[in-house]
Design a protein around this motif. Structure first.
Motif, PDB file in Angstrom:
ATOM      1  N   TRP A  87      14.267   2.956   7.668  1.00 57.82           N
ATOM      2  CA  TRP A  87      12.848   2.596   7.631  1.00 57.82           C
ATOM      3  C   TRP A  87      12.153   3.040   8.920  1.00 57.82           C
ATOM      4  CZ3 TRP A  87      10.358  -1.131  10.769  1.00 57.82           C
ATOM      5  CH2 TRP A  87       9.014  -1.353  10.449  1.00 57.82           C
ATOM      6  N   GLY A  88      12.791   2.796  10.058  1.00 53.69           N
ATOM      7  CA  GLY A  88      12.203   3.190  11.331  1.00 53.69           C
ATOM      8  C   GLY A  88      12.043   4.692  11.459  1.00 53.69           C
ATOM      9  N   LEU A  89      13.067   5.443  11.055  1.00 56.59           N
ATOM     10  CA  LEU A  89      13.007   6.905  11.146  1.00 56.59           C
ATOM     11  C   LEU A  89      11.948   7.480  10.205  1.00 56.59           C
ATOM     12  CD1 LEU A  89      16.832   7.672  11.392  1.00 56.59           C
ATOM     13  CD2 LEU A  89      15.139   7.782  13.240  1.00 56.59           C
ATOM     14  N   VAL A  90      11.931   6.996   8.969  1.00 54.57           N
ATOM     15  CA  VAL A  90      10.940   7.479   8.001  1.00 54.57           C
ATOM     16  C   VAL A  90       9.539   7.067   8.445  1.00 54.57           C
ATOM     17  CG1 VAL A  90      10.125   7.290   5.606  1.00 54.57           C
ATOM     18  CG2 VAL A  90      12.571   7.574   6.082  1.00 54.57           C
ATOM     19  N   SER A  91       9.398   5.855   8.961  1.00 57.65           N
ATOM     20  CA  SER A  91       8.086   5.406   9.460  1.00 57.65           C
ATOM     21  C   SER A  91       7.591   6.299  10.586  1.00 57.65           C
ATOM     22  CB  SER A  91       8.169   3.956   9.955  1.00 57.65           C
ATOM     23  OG  SER A  91       8.395   3.081   8.893  1.00 57.65           O
ATOM     24  N   ALA A  92       8.477   6.656  11.504  1.00 57.22           N
ATOM     25  CA  ALA A  92       8.079   7.529  12.612  1.00 57.22           C
ATOM     26  C   ALA A  92       7.556   8.862  12.083  1.00 57.22           C
ATOM     27  CB  ALA A  92       9.258   7.751  13.558  1.00 57.22           C
ATOM     28  N   VAL A 135       0.854  -1.181   0.000  1.00 59.43           N
ATOM     29  CA  VAL A 135       0.000   0.000   0.000  1.00 59.43           C
ATOM     30  C   VAL A 135       0.896   1.239   0.000  1.00 59.43           C
ATOM     31  CG1 VAL A 135      -1.772   1.234   1.311  1.00 59.43           C
ATOM     32  CG2 VAL A 135      -1.783  -1.262   1.230  1.00 59.43           C
ATOM     33  N   MET A 136       0.544   2.217  -0.820  1.00 57.56           N
ATOM     34  CA  MET A 136       1.419   3.383  -0.992  1.00 57.56           C
ATOM     35  C   MET A 136       1.727   4.077   0.335  1.00 57.56           C
ATOM     36  SD  MET A 136       3.256   5.179  -3.062  1.00 57.56           S
ATOM     37  CE  MET A 136       2.769   4.885  -4.745  1.00 57.56           C
ATOM     38  N   LEU A 137       0.667   4.406   1.073  1.00 57.48           N
ATOM     39  CA  LEU A 137       0.873   5.152   2.311  1.00 57.48           C
ATOM     40  C   LEU A 137       0.354   4.327   3.472  1.00 57.48           C
ATOM     41  CD1 LEU A 137       1.943   7.917   3.189  1.00 57.48           C
ATOM     42  CD2 LEU A 137      -0.364   8.768   3.123  1.00 57.48           C
ATOM     43  N   PRO A 138       1.162   3.988   4.378  1.00 55.77           N
ATOM     44  CA  PRO A 138       2.521   4.412   4.652  1.00 55.77           C
ATOM     45  C   PRO A 138       3.592   3.450   4.133  1.00 55.77           C
ATOM     46  CG  PRO A 138       1.683   3.330   6.603  1.00 55.77           C
ATOM     47  CD  PRO A 138       0.588   3.287   5.553  1.00 55.77           C
ATOM     48  N   ASN A 139       3.219   2.210   3.748  1.00 57.93           N
ATOM     49  CA  ASN A 139       4.206   1.158   3.514  1.00 57.93           C
ATOM     50  C   ASN A 139       5.180   1.426   2.372  1.00 57.93           C
ATOM     51  OD1 ASN A 139       2.822  -0.037   5.577  1.00 57.93           O
ATOM     52  ND2 ASN A 139       1.933  -1.662   4.355  1.00 57.93           N
ATOM     53  N   ALA A 140       4.694   1.680   1.163  1.00 57.98           N
ATOM     54  CA  ALA A 140       5.597   1.833   0.022  1.00 57.98           C
ATOM     55  C   ALA A 140       6.510   3.046   0.192  1.00 57.98           C
ATOM     56  CB  ALA A 140       4.806   1.947  -1.277  1.00 57.98           C
ATOM     57  N   ILE A 141       5.981   4.118   0.747  1.00 57.32           N
ATOM     58  CA  ILE A 141       6.804   5.319   0.967  1.00 57.32           C
ATOM     59  C   ILE A 141       7.963   4.988   1.906  1.00 57.32           C
ATOM     60  CG2 ILE A 141       6.812   7.661   1.936  1.00 57.32           C
ATOM     61  CD1 ILE A 141       5.229   7.517  -0.661  1.00 57.32           C
ATOM     62  N   CYS A 142       7.655   4.350   3.015  1.00 58.25           N
ATOM     63  CA  CYS A 142       8.699   4.004   3.993  1.00 58.25           C
ATOM     64  C   CYS A 142       9.680   2.999   3.409  1.00 58.25           C
ATOM     65  CB  CYS A 142       8.072   3.463   5.274  1.00 58.25           C
ATOM     66  SG  CYS A 142       7.022   4.666   6.118  1.00 58.25           S
ATOM     67  N   MET A 143       9.151   2.015   2.664  1.00 56.48           N
ATOM     68  CA  MET A 143      10.014   1.008   2.046  1.00 56.48           C
ATOM     69  C   MET A 143      10.929   1.615   0.993  1.00 56.48           C
ATOM     70  SD  MET A 143       7.626  -2.344   1.545  1.00 56.48           S
ATOM     71  CE  MET A 143       8.931  -3.243   0.714  1.00 56.48           C
ATOM     72  N   ALA A 144      10.472   2.641   0.293  1.00 56.36           N
ATOM     73  CA  ALA A 144      11.304   3.276  -0.734  1.00 56.36           C
ATOM     74  C   ALA A 144      12.594   3.808  -0.119  1.00 56.36           C
ATOM     75  CB  ALA A 144      10.531   4.400  -1.424  1.00 56.36           C
ATOM     76  N   PHE A 145      12.489   4.436   1.025  1.00 57.54           N
ATOM     77  CA  PHE A 145      13.679   4.960   1.694  1.00 57.54           C
ATOM     78  C   PHE A 145      14.541   3.826   2.257  1.00 57.54           C
ATOM     79  CE2 PHE A 145      10.980   8.664   1.526  1.00 57.54           C
ATOM     80  CZ  PHE A 145      11.880   9.658   1.191  1.00 57.54           C
ATOM     81  N   GLU A 146      13.888   2.785   2.775  1.00 57.20           N
ATOM     82  CA  GLU A 146      14.608   1.628   3.308  1.00 57.20           C
ATOM     83  C   GLU A 146      15.408   0.934   2.212  1.00 57.20           C
ATOM     84  OE1 GLU A 146      13.550  -2.646   5.464  1.00 57.20           O
ATOM     85  OE2 GLU A 146      11.993  -1.589   4.334  1.00 57.20           O
ATOM     86  N   LEU A 147      14.733   0.622   1.099  1.00 59.02           N
ATOM     87  CA  LEU A 147      15.397  -0.102   0.018  1.00 59.02           C
ATOM     88  C   LEU A 147      16.442   0.761  -0.683  1.00 59.02           C
ATOM     89  CD1 LEU A 147      12.458  -2.162  -1.517  1.00 59.02           C
ATOM     90  CD2 LEU A 147      14.104  -2.836   0.214  1.00 59.02           C
TER      91      LEU A 147
END
Length: 182
Positions: A123-128, A75-87
Protein backbone atom coordinates in the motif's frame (compact mmCIF):
# COMPACT_ATOMS: atom_id res chain seq x y z
CA UNK A 1 -15.13 -33.83 -7.73
CA UNK A 2 -12.73 -31.17 -9.05
CA UNK A 3 -15.59 -29.28 -10.72
CA UNK A 4 -17.54 -29.33 -7.44
CA UNK A 5 -14.52 -27.91 -5.62
CA UNK A 6 -14.11 -25.15 -8.20
CA UNK A 7 -17.80 -24.23 -8.00
CA UNK A 8 -17.64 -24.30 -4.19
CA UNK A 9 -14.58 -22.05 -4.14
CA UNK A 10 -16.10 -19.65 -6.66
CA UNK A 11 -19.29 -19.37 -4.60
CA UNK A 12 -17.29 -18.79 -1.41
CA UNK A 13 -15.14 -16.17 -3.19
CA UNK A 14 -18.33 -14.39 -4.27
CA UNK A 15 -19.54 -14.54 -0.66
CA UNK A 16 -16.29 -12.96 0.59
CA UNK A 17 -16.57 -10.29 -2.10
CA UNK A 18 -20.16 -9.54 -1.04
CA UNK A 19 -19.11 -9.32 2.61
CA UNK A 20 -16.29 -6.98 1.60
CA UNK A 21 -18.81 -4.74 -0.14
CA UNK A 22 -21.33 -4.74 2.71
CA UNK A 23 -19.15 -4.79 5.86
CA UNK A 24 -17.89 -1.20 5.43
CA UNK A 25 -21.44 0.02 5.99
CA UNK A 26 -20.75 -0.48 9.72
CA UNK A 27 -18.57 2.63 9.41
CA UNK A 28 -21.58 4.50 7.99
CA UNK A 29 -19.58 5.58 4.92
CA UNK A 30 -17.43 7.89 7.06
CA UNK A 31 -13.92 7.68 5.56
CA UNK A 32 -12.07 8.42 8.81
CA UNK A 33 -13.84 5.58 10.63
CA UNK A 34 -13.38 3.24 7.67
CA UNK A 35 -9.64 3.93 7.60
CA UNK A 36 -9.51 3.28 11.32
CA UNK A 37 -11.49 -0.01 11.38
CA UNK A 38 -10.39 -1.44 7.98
CA UNK A 39 -13.59 -3.47 7.45
CA UNK A 40 -12.74 -4.63 3.90
CA UNK A 41 -9.57 -6.31 5.14
CA UNK A 42 -11.38 -8.98 7.16
CA UNK A 43 -13.21 -10.85 4.36
CA UNK A 44 -10.15 -10.65 2.09
CA UNK A 45 -7.87 -12.18 4.73
CA UNK A 46 -10.47 -14.87 5.44
CA UNK A 47 -10.73 -15.58 1.72
CA UNK A 48 -6.98 -16.09 1.50
CA UNK A 49 -6.93 -18.46 4.47
CA UNK A 50 -9.94 -20.47 3.38
CA UNK A 51 -9.65 -20.51 -0.42
CA UNK A 52 -5.94 -19.92 -1.01
CA UNK A 53 -3.77 -17.22 -2.51
CA UNK A 54 -5.18 -16.93 -6.04
CA UNK A 55 -8.76 -16.44 -4.80
CA UNK A 56 -7.58 -14.09 -2.06
CA UNK A 57 -5.65 -12.03 -4.60
CA UNK A 58 -8.62 -11.71 -6.95
CA UNK A 59 -11.16 -10.91 -4.23
CA UNK A 60 -8.73 -8.47 -2.61
CA UNK A 61 -8.08 -6.62 -5.85
CA UNK A 62 -11.71 -6.43 -6.96
CA UNK A 63 -13.35 -5.50 -3.64
CA UNK A 64 -12.22 -1.85 -3.21
CA UNK A 65 -12.57 -1.11 -6.93
CA UNK A 66 -16.08 -2.54 -7.15
CA UNK A 67 -17.06 -0.82 -3.91
CA UNK A 68 -15.78 2.49 -5.26
CA UNK A 69 -17.75 2.12 -8.50
CA UNK A 70 -20.89 0.87 -6.74
CA UNK A 71 -21.03 3.01 -3.59
CA UNK A 72 -18.54 5.82 -4.21
CA UNK A 73 -16.39 4.83 -1.23
CA UNK A 74 -13.49 4.55 -1.10
CA UNK A 75 -12.80 7.27 -3.65
CA UNK A 76 -11.33 5.64 -6.75
CA UNK A 77 -8.23 7.80 -7.04
CA UNK A 78 -6.06 7.52 -5.06
CA UNK A 79 -7.69 5.40 -2.30
CA UNK A 80 -9.40 2.48 -4.06
CA UNK A 81 -6.50 2.00 -6.49
CA UNK A 82 -3.97 1.82 -3.65
CA UNK A 83 -6.26 -0.36 -1.55
CA UNK A 84 -6.73 -2.81 -4.44
CA UNK A 85 -3.02 -3.61 -4.40
CA UNK A 86 -2.94 -3.70 -0.58
CA UNK A 87 -5.90 -6.07 -0.27
CA UNK A 88 -4.69 -8.24 -3.15
CA UNK A 89 -1.43 -8.66 -1.24
CA UNK A 90 -3.33 -9.57 1.95
CA UNK A 91 -5.31 -12.23 0.11
CA UNK A 92 -2.32 -13.64 -1.74
CA UNK A 93 0.09 -13.74 1.19
CA UNK A 94 -2.44 -15.12 3.68
CA UNK A 95 -3.36 -17.82 1.15
CA UNK A 96 0.26 -18.75 0.46
CA UNK A 97 1.14 -18.83 4.14
CA UNK A 98 -1.96 -20.86 5.01
CA UNK A 99 -0.58 -23.59 2.77
CA UNK A 100 2.71 -23.61 4.66
CA UNK A 101 1.54 -23.19 8.24
CA UNK A 102 0.55 -25.66 10.89
CA UNK A 103 -3.04 -25.69 12.04
CA UNK A 104 -2.36 -23.91 15.33
CA UNK A 105 -3.02 -20.44 16.69
CA UNK A 106 0.65 -19.46 16.83
CA UNK A 107 1.08 -20.14 13.11
CA UNK A 108 -2.14 -18.27 12.32
CA UNK A 109 -0.92 -15.20 14.20
CA UNK A 110 2.50 -15.28 12.56
CA UNK A 111 1.02 -15.63 9.07
CA UNK A 112 -1.56 -12.92 9.78
CA UNK A 113 1.08 -10.45 10.97
CA UNK A 114 3.27 -11.18 7.93
CA UNK A 115 0.26 -10.75 5.62
CA UNK A 116 -0.71 -7.47 7.26
CA UNK A 117 2.82 -6.09 7.07
CA UNK A 118 3.23 -7.15 3.43
CA UNK A 119 -0.10 -5.54 2.48
CA UNK A 120 0.74 -2.29 4.21
CA UNK A 121 4.17 -2.20 2.59
CA UNK A 122 2.59 -2.67 -0.85
CA UNK A 123 0.00 0.00 0.00
CA UNK A 124 2.80 2.42 0.89
CA UNK A 125 4.76 1.73 -2.30
CA UNK A 126 1.71 1.97 -4.56
CA UNK A 127 0.56 5.11 -2.73
CA UNK A 128 3.95 6.75 -3.28
CA UNK A 129 3.69 6.01 -7.02
CA UNK A 130 0.03 7.03 -7.40
CA UNK A 131 0.42 10.22 -5.37
CA UNK A 132 3.49 11.16 -7.44
CA UNK A 133 1.54 10.58 -10.67
CA UNK A 134 -1.38 12.75 -9.59
CA UNK A 135 0.93 15.43 -8.24
CA UNK A 136 -0.20 15.16 -4.65
CA UNK A 137 2.09 15.02 -1.66
CA UNK A 138 2.92 11.61 -0.23
CA UNK A 139 5.27 11.31 2.70
CA UNK A 140 6.47 8.35 4.68
CA UNK A 141 4.96 10.03 7.74
CA UNK A 142 1.60 9.83 5.96
CA UNK A 143 2.32 6.15 5.23
CA UNK A 144 3.17 5.40 8.86
CA UNK A 145 0.18 7.31 10.22
CA UNK A 146 -2.30 5.86 7.71
CA UNK A 147 -0.99 2.32 7.67
CA UNK A 148 -0.26 1.84 11.32
CA UNK A 149 -1.14 4.57 13.85
CA UNK A 150 -4.63 5.49 12.59
CA UNK A 151 -5.39 1.84 11.81
CA UNK A 152 -4.64 0.51 15.31
CA UNK A 153 -8.32 -0.28 16.09
CA UNK A 154 -8.66 -2.21 12.81
CA UNK A 155 -5.36 -4.00 13.38
CA UNK A 156 -6.48 -5.07 16.87
CA UNK A 157 -9.85 -6.26 15.52
CA UNK A 158 -8.08 -8.28 12.80
CA UNK A 159 -5.59 -9.79 15.27
CA UNK A 160 -8.45 -10.91 17.50
CA UNK A 161 -11.09 -11.89 14.96
CA UNK A 162 -9.23 -13.52 12.04
CA UNK A 163 -7.29 -16.23 13.93
CA UNK A 164 -10.30 -17.15 16.04
CA UNK A 165 -12.64 -17.38 13.03
CA UNK A 166 -10.16 -19.32 10.90
CA UNK A 167 -9.29 -21.70 13.72
CA UNK A 168 -12.96 -22.33 14.57
CA UNK A 169 -13.89 -22.90 10.92
CA UNK A 170 -11.01 -25.36 10.52
CA UNK A 171 -11.79 -27.15 13.81
CA UNK A 172 -15.49 -27.41 13.05
CA UNK A 173 -14.75 -28.87 9.63
CA UNK A 174 -16.96 -26.24 8.02
CA UNK A 175 -14.10 -25.39 5.71
CA UNK A 176 -10.79 -27.05 5.08
CA UNK A 177 -7.59 -25.05 5.11
CA UNK A 178 -6.67 -23.96 1.57
CA UNK A 179 -3.81 -26.45 1.41
CA UNK A 180 -6.05 -29.41 2.29
CA UNK A 181 -8.71 -28.60 -0.29
CA UNK A 182 -6.52 -29.25 -3.32
Amino acid sequence: MKKQMTVRKTVLAALFLAIGLILPFITMQIPAIGKMLCPMHIPVLLCGYILGGPYGLIVGFITPLLRSVTFGMPVMLPNAICMAFELATYGLVSGILSGKMKKDMRSLYISLIISMLAGRLVWGLVSAIVYALIGSGFTWKLFFMGGFVNAIPGIVIQLILIPVLVNRLYAAGVVKPAYEGK
